[in-house]
Scaffold this active site. Structure first.
Site, PDB file in Angstrom:
ATOM      1  N   ASP A  29       0.796  -1.230   0.000  1.00  0.00           N
ATOM      2  CA  ASP A  29       0.000   0.000   0.000  1.00  0.00           C
ATOM      3  C   ASP A  29       0.828   1.279   0.000  1.00  0.00           C
ATOM      4  O   ASP A  29       0.671   2.132  -0.865  1.00  0.00           O
ATOM      5  CB  ASP A  29      -1.038  -0.009   1.131  1.00  0.00           C
ATOM      6  CG  ASP A  29      -0.429   0.088   2.522  1.00  0.00           C
ATOM      7  OD1 ASP A  29       0.692  -0.416   2.741  1.00  0.00           O
ATOM      8  OD2 ASP A  29      -1.096   0.660   3.406  1.00  0.00           O
ATOM      9  N   THR A  30       1.739   1.438   0.961  1.00  0.00           N
ATOM     10  CA  THR A  30       2.524   2.678   0.988  1.00  0.00           C
ATOM     11  C   THR A  30       3.559   2.714  -0.138  1.00  0.00           C
ATOM     12  O   THR A  30       3.899   3.794  -0.635  1.00  0.00           O
ATOM     13  CB  THR A  30       3.217   2.872   2.341  1.00  0.00           C
ATOM     14  OG1 THR A  30       4.090   1.767   2.600  1.00  0.00           O
ATOM     15  CG2 THR A  30       2.202   3.012   3.475  1.00  0.00           C
ATOM     16  N   LYS A 224     -12.726   8.738   1.351  1.00  0.00           N
ATOM     17  CA  LYS A 224     -13.022   8.066   0.087  1.00  0.00           C
ATOM     18  C   LYS A 224     -14.246   7.168   0.252  1.00  0.00           C
ATOM     19  O   LYS A 224     -14.442   6.582   1.316  1.00  0.00           O
ATOM     20  CB  LYS A 224     -11.805   7.245  -0.345  1.00  0.00           C
ATOM     21  CG  LYS A 224     -10.561   8.074  -0.648  1.00  0.00           C
ATOM     22  CD  LYS A 224      -9.284   7.237  -0.686  1.00  0.00           C
ATOM     23  CE  LYS A 224      -8.825   6.890   0.703  1.00  0.00           C
ATOM     24  NZ  LYS A 224      -7.487   6.232   0.727  1.00  0.00           N
ATOM     25  N   GLY A 226     -15.261   4.695  -2.257  1.00  0.00           N
ATOM     26  CA  GLY A 226     -15.294   3.635  -3.265  1.00  0.00           C
ATOM     27  C   GLY A 226     -15.726   4.107  -4.634  1.00  0.00           C
ATOM     28  O   GLY A 226     -16.459   3.402  -5.329  1.00  0.00           O
ATOM     29  N   ALA A 254      -6.250   1.348  -6.250  1.00  0.00           N
ATOM     30  CA  ALA A 254      -7.083   2.532  -6.497  1.00  0.00           C
ATOM     31  C   ALA A 254      -6.881   3.587  -5.418  1.00  0.00           C
ATOM     32  O   ALA A 254      -6.599   4.758  -5.711  1.00  0.00           O
ATOM     33  CB  ALA A 254      -8.547   2.126  -6.579  1.00  0.00           C
ATOM     34  N   GLY A 255      -7.040   3.192  -4.162  1.00  0.00           N
ATOM     35  CA  GLY A 255      -6.889   4.159  -3.083  1.00  0.00           C
ATOM     36  C   GLY A 255      -5.467   4.670  -2.946  1.00  0.00           C
ATOM     37  O   GLY A 255      -5.241   5.851  -2.661  1.00  0.00           O
ATOM     38  N   ASP A 256      -4.480   3.782  -3.156  1.00  0.00           N
ATOM     39  CA  ASP A 256      -3.077   4.184  -3.044  1.00  0.00           C
ATOM     40  C   ASP A 256      -2.722   5.239  -4.088  1.00  0.00           C
ATOM     41  O   ASP A 256      -2.022   6.221  -3.796  1.00  0.00           O
ATOM     42  CB  ASP A 256      -2.164   2.971  -3.217  1.00  0.00           C
ATOM     43  CG  ASP A 256      -2.501   1.839  -2.267  1.00  0.00           C
ATOM     44  OD1 ASP A 256      -2.968   2.120  -1.151  1.00  0.00           O
ATOM     45  OD2 ASP A 256      -2.293   0.670  -2.652  1.00  0.00           O
TER      46      ASP A 256
END
Length: 298
Positions: A29-30, A224, A226, A254-256
């Site tokens: 993720d990071t 966020k 979705g 997507a979120g990253d």
């Protein structure tokens, strides 16, 4: 020049797209956010990754991939006898599920040396961390990392935090809520996802999520939903930013990538609404392609 330090775990990724053979890569993720930040920020800005890797050939290959991506590796610790974590992505109708093998991951040792932490964060303009980063650490290591984040903030760094709630990584729900709230209290920017927050904290709506993190001490909160409207809260009050709907091929990353596009825009001087739209523009490209790390135009 702005220096961003992202902290967390880069893993070996085995992706199995629908109708395609498995693919091997490196992601997490990071690290995904650092990878997209490097593409969104000007060349004069620096993006470093703070993690720990083993002394095995895969760790060496992963380190080379980071360098090839333009990400600084000067503060990657090497832990003899440890190896990177591994995960497999299973994708069905654009949505993904994961199977993990990370119990002996070297990244669990990334906060074992307080002096190394302090050196890595010295001079950072922004520090980016996630709930997954905190979850994989021992309680003692979490305390060291929180202390280092507090010292970095006192020295002038801005902390960006994506809670990225993964309950299975935590000892129990109470520890998750306590550590996530404490980390958010150090943050200039918190980037939660509403569905996860509602499940873990019982929030009734995205506005409740934003208000809770603001009450914890976060200066700016971007919730966020979705792919739905993004809810923001800062000193100027609460806002809602609607973005064009996208039919996803693969929502991995997507979120990253959204976080990277938004953070890069803020670093560049954009206002909050414009930064949200910049984050969406990056994420919209990512979800139309299979895999966590894909080409984007910024």
């Amino acid at each position: 020049m702005v220096r961003v330090v992202a902290i967390g775990e880069c893993m070996v990724e085995i992706a199995r797209p629908e109708g395609a053979p498995p693919r091997l890569g490196f992601a997490g993720d990071t690290y995904n956010t650092a990878w997209y930040l490097r593409r969104c920020l000007p060349d004069g800005d620096a993006v470093d990754y703070l993690t720990a890797l083993g002394d095995d050939p895969v760790s060496e290959e992963m380190l080379g991939a980071m360098r090839a991506a333009g990400i600084g590796t000067g503060h990657v610790r090497r832990i003899p006898g440890r190896v990177p974590g591994l995960y497999m992505i299973h994708t069905e109708r654009g949505e993904r599920s994961f199977t993990y093998w990370r119990e002996t991951s070297a990244a669990r040792c990334l906060a074992d040396d307080p002096a190394a932490l302090a050196a890595a964060l010295e001079g950072a303009g922004w520090v980016y961390v996630s709930g997954i980063t905190m979850a994989i650490l021992s309680p003692e290591a979490r305390a060291r990392l929180l202390a280092a984040l507090g010292a970095a903030r006192a020295a002038g760094a801005c902390i960006a935090f994506d809670p990225n709630l993964r309950p299975r990584l935590w000892e129990d729900a109470g520890t998750l809520r306590r550590v996530v709230t404490e980390t958010a209290g150090l943050a200039a920017l918190v980037l939660p996802s509403f569905d996860d927050e509602a499940a873990a904290f019982g929030d009734a709506d995205p506005g409740a999520t934003a208000a809770r993190y603001a009450a914890a001490g976060a200066e700016v909160v971007v919730v966020k939903t979705g792919g739905g409207p993004v809810v923001t809260l800062d000193r100027g009050g609460r806002g809602t930013v609607g973005c064009e709907a996208v039919a996803p091929v693969d929502t991995t990353g997507a979120g990253d990538s959204f976080n990277a596009g938004l953070l890069a825009a803020l670093i560049g001087g954009a206002g909050l609404e414009a930064a949200v739209r910049a984050g969406h523009a990056v994420a919209a490209q990512v979800v139309r392609q299979p895999g966590a790390l894909v080409p984007v135009t910024v």
